[in-house]
Scaffold this active site. Structure first.
Site, PDB file in Angstrom:
ATOM      1  N   TYR A 166      -2.011  -0.948  10.613  1.00 22.51           N
ATOM      2  CA  TYR A 166      -2.003  -1.133   9.162  1.00 22.51           C
ATOM      3  C   TYR A 166      -0.684  -0.655   8.553  1.00 22.51           C
ATOM      4  O   TYR A 166      -0.059  -1.366   7.748  1.00 22.51           O
ATOM      5  CB  TYR A 166      -3.184  -0.376   8.550  1.00 22.51           C
ATOM      6  N   SER A 221       0.864  -1.177   0.000  1.00 27.12           N
ATOM      7  CA  SER A 221       0.000   0.000   0.000  1.00 27.12           C
ATOM      8  C   SER A 221       0.899   1.226   0.000  1.00 27.12           C
ATOM      9  O   SER A 221       2.055   1.156   0.450  1.00 27.12           O
ATOM     10  CB  SER A 221      -0.888   0.008   1.253  1.00 27.12           C
TER      11      SER A 221
END
Length: 260
Positions: free
Chosen positions: A154, A141
């Site tokens: 995350y 990401s």
């Protein structure tokens, strides 16, 4: 010509489904990994078949990293081996640092880092044993590098996967195995609350320089390139596909409605 073989996790929808179809078009038979939605995995398998590939489906759950590693290994057995592994499965959750629980932290790191590590290790061991070289692509990401409010677990997991990619690339290069990461920005997928029928071009995102989220097919095309012979000299790299989102630096939640 003998078709090549790819194992793709998280392939029941979104980026994983699009990647499975792209690889099928490029001459791969594909093992489609999913967690619970067998019907959705079946739809991916049908699309792989329409694209000319043989499809097999299998279940895996990254909250059990050892079990997930065994699952990808069995899937490769069913294909008759593996040439490309796409480490795509993961979850996306936000929790403020002061509110994050130890259980929540542990679970997210299991799904987004420890499970992917175990699966990549299993596939790398198989590739080394085959002696044929291969490709591993880890889907990370933009938040492997860019912090976001509520992203303590995350961002830590995706940052860890970035560094794992680099170490893998370093250690596996002598075996002819390249390892790279694809780092999407916000992508219009069901996991991010976007129905499959809605095109990313219909979604306004003023915080993203190109003004919209990405399409799963656009991310899949980049994965497909990294899986190809044309990318044989690329290893240890992260390729961002984010519409310029990484140019914006740290992104507060109140200014950024999207998810990656």
């Amino acid at each position: 010509m003998t078709r090549r073989r790819a194992v793709v996790t998280g392939a029941s929808s979104g980026i994983g489904r699009a990647t499975a179809v792209v690889l099928a078009r490029e001459g791969f038979d594909v093992a489609i990994g999913y967690r619970v939605d067998a019907d959705a995995a079946g739809r991916t398998a049908a699309e792989v078949g329409d694209a000319g590939g043989r499809a097999v489906t299998f279940t895996l759950d990254h909250t059990d990293p050892g079990g997930a590693a065994s699952a990808v290994d069995r899937a490769a057995d069913e294909l008759g081996g593996v040439d490309v592994f796409v480490n795509n499965a993961g979850v996306n959750r936000r929790a403020a640092f002061l509110d994050e629980t130890l259980d929540g932290w542990t679970r997210l790191l299991a799904v987004d880092l420890t499970g992917p590590f175990a699966c990549a290790q299993a596939m790398a061991r198989r590739l080394v044993a085959q002696g044929t070289g291969g490709r591993i692509v880890n889907v990370t990401s933009v938040h492997e590098r860019i912090p976001i409010d509520g992203g303590s677990a995350y961002c830590a997991a995706k940052g860890g996967l970035l560094m794992l990619t680099r170490v893998m690339a370093l250690e596996l290069a002598p075996y002819g195995i390249t390892v790279n990461a694809v780092a999407p920005g916000e992508t219009a997928t069901p996991m991010n609350g976007v129905p499959e029928h809605l095109d990313a071009g219909e979604i306004d995102r003023p915080m993203i320089p190109v003004g919209r989220p990405g399409r799963a097919a656009e991310v899949a095309a980049l994965v497909g390139h990294l899986a190809s012979e044309a990318a044989a000299y690329i290893t240890g790299s992260t390729l961002h596909i984010d519409g310029g989102l990484a140019l914006m630096g740290a992104i507060p939640n109140q200014a950024y409605a999207g998810r990656t």
